[in-house]
Scaffold this motif. Structure first.
Motif, mmCIF file in Angstrom:
data_model
loop_
_atom_site.group_PDB
_atom_site.id
_atom_site.type_symbol
_atom_site.label_atom_id
_atom_site.label_comp_id
_atom_site.label_asym_id
_atom_site.label_seq_id
_atom_site.Cartn_x
_atom_site.Cartn_y
_atom_site.Cartn_z
ATOM 1 N N ALA A 1 42.733 50.335 26.498
ATOM 2 C CA ALA A 1 42.096 51.567 26.028
ATOM 3 C C ALA A 1 42.863 52.807 26.470
ATOM 4 O O ALA A 1 42.947 53.797 25.733
ATOM 5 C CB ALA A 1 40.649 51.636 26.528
ATOM 6 N N VAL A 2 43.433 52.773 27.674
ATOM 7 C CA VAL A 2 44.149 53.951 28.183
ATOM 8 C C VAL A 2 45.648 53.876 27.909
ATOM 9 O O VAL A 2 46.397 54.773 28.274
ATOM 10 C CB VAL A 2 43.902 54.140 29.698
ATOM 11 C CG1 VAL A 2 42.431 54.355 29.981
ATOM 12 C CG2 VAL A 2 44.431 52.952 30.510
ATOM 13 N N GLY A 3 46.112 52.788 27.283
ATOM 14 C CA GLY A 3 47.527 52.665 26.942
ATOM 15 C C GLY A 3 48.431 52.319 28.110
ATOM 16 O O GLY A 3 49.620 52.651 28.083
ATOM 17 N N ASP A 4 47.893 51.627 29.122
ATOM 18 C CA ASP A 4 48.686 51.228 30.284
ATOM 19 C C ASP A 4 49.270 49.836 30.021
ATOM 20 O O ASP A 4 48.611 48.819 30.240
ATOM 21 C CB ASP A 4 47.811 51.219 31.540
ATOM 22 C CG ASP A 4 48.596 50.914 32.805
ATOM 23 O OD1 ASP A 4 49.733 50.396 32.706
ATOM 24 O OD2 ASP A 4 48.083 51.188 33.909
ATOM 25 N N GLN B 1 39.277 52.211 37.265
ATOM 26 C CA GLN B 1 38.336 51.103 37.132
ATOM 27 C C GLN B 1 39.053 49.814 36.724
ATOM 28 O O GLN B 1 38.695 48.718 37.168
ATOM 29 C CB GLN B 1 37.267 51.456 36.102
ATOM 30 C CG GLN B 1 36.376 52.631 36.525
ATOM 31 C CD GLN B 1 35.367 52.998 35.444
ATOM 32 O OE1 GLN B 1 34.449 52.233 35.170
ATOM 33 N NE2 GLN B 1 35.558 54.151 34.826
ATOM 34 N N ALA B 2 40.088 49.942 35.895
ATOM 35 C CA ALA B 2 40.827 48.768 35.434
ATOM 36 C C ALA B 2 41.552 48.091 36.597
ATOM 37 O O ALA B 2 41.499 46.853 36.746
ATOM 38 C CB ALA B 2 41.824 49.178 34.361
ATOM 39 N N TYR B 3 42.238 48.884 37.436
ATOM 40 C CA TYR B 3 42.969 48.280 38.547
ATOM 41 C C TYR B 3 42.015 47.747 39.615
ATOM 42 O O TYR B 3 42.308 46.727 40.267
ATOM 43 C CB TYR B 3 43.959 49.274 39.145
ATOM 44 C CG TYR B 3 45.232 49.369 38.331
ATOM 45 C CD1 TYR B 3 46.192 48.358 38.405
ATOM 46 C CD2 TYR B 3 45.463 50.438 37.475
ATOM 47 C CE1 TYR B 3 47.353 48.421 37.652
ATOM 48 C CE2 TYR B 3 46.627 50.508 36.715
ATOM 49 C CZ TYR B 3 47.567 49.494 36.802
ATOM 50 O OH TYR B 3 48.713 49.548 36.040
ATOM 51 N N ALA B 4 40.874 48.405 39.783
ATOM 52 C CA ALA B 4 39.874 47.880 40.718
ATOM 53 C C ALA B 4 39.375 46.518 40.238
ATOM 54 O O ALA B 4 39.203 45.586 41.033
ATOM 55 C CB ALA B 4 38.719 48.863 40.858
ATOM 56 N N VAL C 1 38.251 35.433 35.680
ATOM 57 C CA VAL C 1 38.600 35.671 34.284
ATOM 58 C C VAL C 1 37.841 36.877 33.744
ATOM 59 O O VAL C 1 38.386 37.722 33.025
ATOM 60 C CB VAL C 1 38.307 34.418 33.430
ATOM 61 C CG1 VAL C 1 38.385 34.747 31.935
ATOM 62 C CG2 VAL C 1 39.279 33.310 33.767
ATOM 63 N N THR C 2 36.557 36.976 34.103
ATOM 64 C CA THR C 2 35.756 38.120 33.651
ATOM 65 C C THR C 2 36.374 39.430 34.135
ATOM 66 O O THR C 2 36.491 40.408 33.379
ATOM 67 C CB THR C 2 34.311 37.987 34.170
ATOM 68 O OG1 THR C 2 33.750 36.760 33.687
ATOM 69 C CG2 THR C 2 33.460 39.160 33.703
ATOM 70 N N CYS C 3 36.788 39.453 35.405
ATOM 71 C CA CYS C 3 37.419 40.668 35.956
ATOM 72 C C CYS C 3 38.730 40.972 35.235
ATOM 73 O O CYS C 3 39.009 42.129 34.875
ATOM 74 C CB CYS C 3 37.675 40.487 37.448
ATOM 75 S SG CYS C 3 36.214 40.483 38.484
ATOM 76 N N TYR C 4 39.565 39.947 35.031
ATOM 77 C CA TYR C 4 40.861 40.158 34.395
ATOM 78 C C TYR C 4 40.696 40.664 32.964
ATOM 79 O O TYR C 4 41.427 41.565 32.522
ATOM 80 C CB TYR C 4 41.659 38.852 34.376
ATOM 81 C CG TYR C 4 42.096 38.361 35.737
ATOM 82 C CD1 TYR C 4 42.331 39.241 36.797
ATOM 83 C CD2 TYR C 4 42.282 36.997 35.974
ATOM 84 C CE1 TYR C 4 42.735 38.781 38.025
ATOM 85 C CE2 TYR C 4 42.692 36.535 37.212
ATOM 86 C CZ TYR C 4 42.909 37.431 38.238
ATOM 87 O OH TYR C 4 43.316 36.970 39.457
ATOM 88 N N GLU C 5 39.735 40.108 32.237
ATOM 89 C CA GLU C 5 39.569 40.520 30.846
ATOM 90 C C GLU C 5 38.977 41.916 30.746
ATOM 91 O O GLU C 5 39.336 42.688 29.843
ATOM 92 C CB GLU C 5 38.709 39.494 30.109
ATOM 93 C CG GLU C 5 39.442 38.164 29.970
ATOM 94 C CD GLU C 5 38.714 37.175 29.076
ATOM 95 O OE1 GLU C 5 37.478 37.326 28.908
ATOM 96 O OE2 GLU C 5 39.369 36.262 28.550
ATOM 97 N N ARG C 6 38.106 42.270 31.684
ATOM 98 C CA ARG C 6 37.608 43.655 31.712
ATOM 99 C C ARG C 6 38.754 44.608 32.034
ATOM 100 O O ARG C 6 38.904 45.662 31.410
ATOM 101 C CB ARG C 6 36.505 43.805 32.759
ATOM 102 C CG ARG C 6 35.986 45.237 32.892
ATOM 103 C CD ARG C 6 34.749 45.317 33.766
ATOM 104 N NE ARG C 6 34.255 46.685 33.817
ATOM 105 C CZ ARG C 6 34.552 47.559 34.773
ATOM 106 N NH1 ARG C 6 35.348 47.196 35.777
ATOM 107 N NH2 ARG C 6 34.079 48.795 34.741
ATOM 108 N N ALA C 7 39.587 44.220 32.999
ATOM 109 C CA ALA C 7 40.742 45.053 33.347
ATOM 110 C C ALA C 7 41.657 45.213 32.142
ATOM 111 O O ALA C 7 42.136 46.318 31.833
ATOM 112 C CB ALA C 7 41.508 44.433 34.517
ATOM 113 N N GLY C 8 41.914 44.105 31.430
ATOM 114 C CA GLY C 8 42.788 44.176 30.265
ATOM 115 C C GLY C 8 42.259 45.099 29.194
ATOM 116 O O GLY C 8 43.021 45.869 28.585
#
Length: 780
Positions: free
Chosen positions: A534-537, A501-504, A522-529
């Motif tokens: 959270a998953v330690g990537d 979901q993060a990379y999408a 920005v909304t997409c990038y911050e959600r991805a971040g």
């Protein structure tokens, strides 16, 4: 990181992408002259002849000598390790250093990029891909006026306009009833000269004398003047006398004297010789020889230990067995990849084919192909695990060196439907290599094959989907990318996989950025971040912060843009990562430039550019040079800005596709050229641009980094080499071996070797190729 790491066909001095000769080239003066003469008149010249006769070596020597005639260089395309005909266009694109970022067929890209080039392409070992090579060669010469093709094959390509030259065996002495004669080696026929040269390599001081001349001539006649046969025989002098060698040849090749020699195919002679060379190996060396034949394009010690050990060979025995095969001229040390810190080895194609036959006869081929696949599947997984950190550059170089083996492992997977899921996982693990290197189009094809064959939409399938979508974004195929991202996001949600979901979300932000809407980006990038955190990537988080910095900068939100960029740098520094860090500096340079702090912007852009120069990241180089144009224009340094614009024209030709979010950034600064033109009169502007366009790639980067002044001020006293060492360095650059240098300068070979070692030490180099490049740069 979306980058394109590349070089391109030179627009300045001719480049050479030919391997350095590691042994001296003996004889063939008439053949070299004839091939060059025919190549001057014909667009396609094919050298044919039996295996081991020296077709490849002759073609490479002709190509090296013809280099000055081809403005844009000479290139070698090695086809021996290529099994799939469908990959031939990709192999050409890769070998010619054309970075194919588009979704078009590779042949279209190839023709477009070479349309105005004057180059020579050597297609080596075409026989197993004869129809495909013929079609590609014919298509290219019909479309590219400045192209010449020199092919080697056991059969002619059979296309219109092709000139075919049969490479003869080396000239042989006629039996001389008048008795022994010695004379200078240079007066002997080529076959004897080659034997003497290779014998001197294993027995320093060896020479042709009155007492051994007749036996040497008999050996050369017995081997029909086949170069590979002569070289394999000469190496036996480590353990045999000339007379013993001749006696064993008589015993082994009774078929040559049982009837008329003219009735025997020369290939049988070569095969018999390889049989004999095989018999002189120990049982374990024979086994390693057979197992090493599963590799394509070479191998290193670690790969040999992993794939070839077991079932009769202990892992700790492999290093000694490799050394034994090198001594017997079965394995050849390959120093053509100086960026890779490990020594690599390769099998001559005739030797490799013989080993494969032996492996098949043992019934071990299927098991070894699977073991080979398993090793490179693990290598791909290791690359993915180390993609964020200090070892990325080394890993990338290693994967580039092993690309032919990775390709063979993927072919193995997709040849069997049961293995397709493994192939898809492997292709997805190599995502950053596809996106960052020369193989973007090939990566798309492997991912497409894997996605089409995957039995169910699991985590690997979803990861492959967003990887394929990212590559589509680089290719500006936005609609396809959006479709794939929706599917990947849905699978990620169903599986509860936050990484997918993060990379999408990250890729979706790139598309929104391109479409001119940084707010939802920005909304997409911050959600991805947040998901990456959270998953330690760490890689995903760092990338999200880079894009957030760019998007917030273009929205005018300076404080948050700076915060995102600085957090990215802090994260990279914690993990010793420099690649993403260089992009964070680039983003901060954009923000500083937008804010009017051109001094800081220049510092950021130059620091980013310095690192990207070390890894040949042309995407980053281009973007940072664009930023430096804006900075120079903003500071009123209009002449410098115009020179940089000229240099940029060369860089832009090198890479014609950029990630979409960068395209959006560039739109905000596309008035730079107009402002520079307005500030300078037309004549001054055009002169400055021409000056920039004449700079070589290295000179352009030095100018962008403002290193040119200090370089111009260097004096002769800064020259690190003595006059004698410089003389020898120039001979190395001409491709001469130590023995040839010694003969040219009338010094001992050991003296020449000592000088070369001193040169390597003084310059901090590890290969003769680096010396050649350095000499060329000095003379330029």
């Amino acid at each position: 990181m979306v980058t394109v790491v590349t070089t391109t066909i030179s627009k300045g001095r001719p480049v050479s992408r030919l391997p350095v000769e590691v042994t001296s080239f003996v004889g063939r003066r008439r053949e070299v002259a004839e091939v060059r003469r025919v190549l001057g008149a014909a667009r396609v010249v094919t050298l044919t002849g039996v295996g081991g006769v020296g077709k490849s070596r002759l073609a490479l020597r002709v190509a090296a000598e013809a280099r000055p005639a081809f403005r844009d260089g000479v290139f070698l395309v090695e086809l021996a390790g290529l099994e799939s005909p469908q990959l031939l266009p990709r192999a050409l694109v890769s070998a010619l250093e054309i970075r194919d970022q588009s979704a078009r067929p590779p042949m279209d890209t190839l023709i477009e990029r070479l349309l105005d080039q004057q180059i020579l392409v050597v297609l080596d070992n075409c026989e197993h891909l004869l129809d495909e090579c013929a079609l590609v060669a014919q298509t290219m010469v019909r479309s590219i006026a400045g192209l010449r093709i020199l092919a080697t094959s056991r059969q002619a390509l059979g296309i219109a306009g092709e000139q075919v030259l049969t490479v003869p065996t080396l000239s042989l002495p006629e039996p001389d009833p008048s008795g022994p004669r010695a004379g200078s080696v240079s007066t002997h026929p080529d076959a004897v000269r080659l034997f003497a040269d290779r014998a001197m390599a294993v027995l320093p001081g060896f020479t042709v004398t009155e007492s051994n001349r007749e036996v040497i001539e008999r050996i050369c006649r017995h081997l029909d003047g086949i170069p590979l046969g002569i070289e394999l025989a000469a190496v036996r002098l480590r353990s045999l006398s000339i007379e013993q060698l001749m006696a064993r040849l008589d015993n082994r090749f009774q078929l040559l004297t049982a009837g008329k020699r003219t009735a025997m195919p020369r290939q049988q002679t070569l095969r018999a010789l390889i049989d004999w060379s095989h018999s002189l190996c120990t049982e374990k060396e024979q086994l390693l020889w057979a197992r090493a034949s599963v590799f394509a394009g070479g191998l290193d010690l670690e790969a040999a230990e992993a794939v070839c050990s077991g079932d009769g060979i202990d892992r700790d025995e492999v290093i000694d067995l490799v050394a034994g095969l090198i001594d017997k001229s079965v394995l050849v040390r390959d120093d053509r990849s100086p960026a890779v810190p490990t020594v690599r080895y390769r099998l001559l194609e005739t030797i490799r084919q013989y080993g494969r036959e032996r492996l098949a006869a043992m019934g071990q081929e299927a098991a070894l192909r699977r073991r080979h696949r398993d090793y490179f599947r693990g290598l791909a997984a290791g690359y993915r695990a180390n993609v964020f950190g200090p070892s990325l550059v080394t890993w990338s170089a290693r994967l580039r060196a092993h690309h032919a083996n990775l390709r063979r492992a993927l072919e193995y997977c997709f040849a069997d439907p049961q293995e397709a899921p493994t192939g898809l996982a492997m292709a997805a693990d190599l995502f950053h290599q596809w996106a960052a290197g020369a193989y973007l189009g090939e990566g798309c094809e492997w991912l497409d094959r894997g996605l089409a064959a995957a039995p169910e939409p699991d985590e690997v399938y979803a990861r492959a989907l967003w990887s394929r979508a990212w590559l589509a974004i680089i290719q500006a195929d936005v609609d396809s990318a959006e479709t794939m991202l929706r599917e990947a996001g849905a699978i990620g949600a169903r599986l509860g996989d936050e990484s997918v979901q993060a990379y999408a979300a990250l890729c979706s932000g790139m598309i929104r950025m391109y479409r001119g809407d940084p707010e939802p980006a920005v909304t997409c990038y911050e959600r991805a971040g947040a998901l990456h955190r959270a998953v330690g990537d760490h890689m995903g988080l760092a990338l999200s912060l880079v894009w957030t910095c760019l998007a917030r900068s273009l929205r005018g939100d300076s404080a948050r843009a700076l915060s995102a960029g600085e957090r990215c740098i802090a994260l990279c520094d914690t993990h010793g990562e420099r690649w993403v860090r260089s992009y964070a500096h680039m983003a901060l340079g954009v923000e500083s430039c937008r804010h009017g702090d051109t001094r800081r912007a220049a510092a950021y852009a130059k620091e980013s550019l310095r690192f990207q120069r070390t890894i040949d990241d042309l995407l980053g180089v281009r973007f940072n040079m664009e930023v430096l144009v804006w900075i120079a224009a903003s500071e009123g340094r209009h002449e410098r800005a115009a020179v940089l614009l000229g240099a940029l024209r060369t860089v832009r030709r090198m890479i014609d596709v950029m990630p979409l979010e960068y395209v959006y950034v560039l739109r905000h600064y596309d008035d730079s050229e107009a402002r520079i033109r307005e500030a300078l009169d037309e004549a001054k502007f055009e002169e400055a641009v021409r000056r920039g366009s004449r700079l070589s790639y290295d000179e352009a980067l030095a100018y962008a980094l403002e290193e040119h002044a200090s370089r111009a001020g260097r004096t002769a006293s800064a020259q690190p080499l003595t006059r004698r060492e410089m003389e020898i360095a120039r001979l190395v650059a001409r491709g001469m071996s130590n023995k040839e240098i010694a003969a040219t300068l009338v010094i001992a070979q050991r003296t020449a070797e000592g000088h070369v070692e001193h040169i390597l030490t003084k310059l901090g180099f590890t290969s003769r190729t680096q010396i050649a490049v350095w000499v060329t740069d000095q003379e330029r």
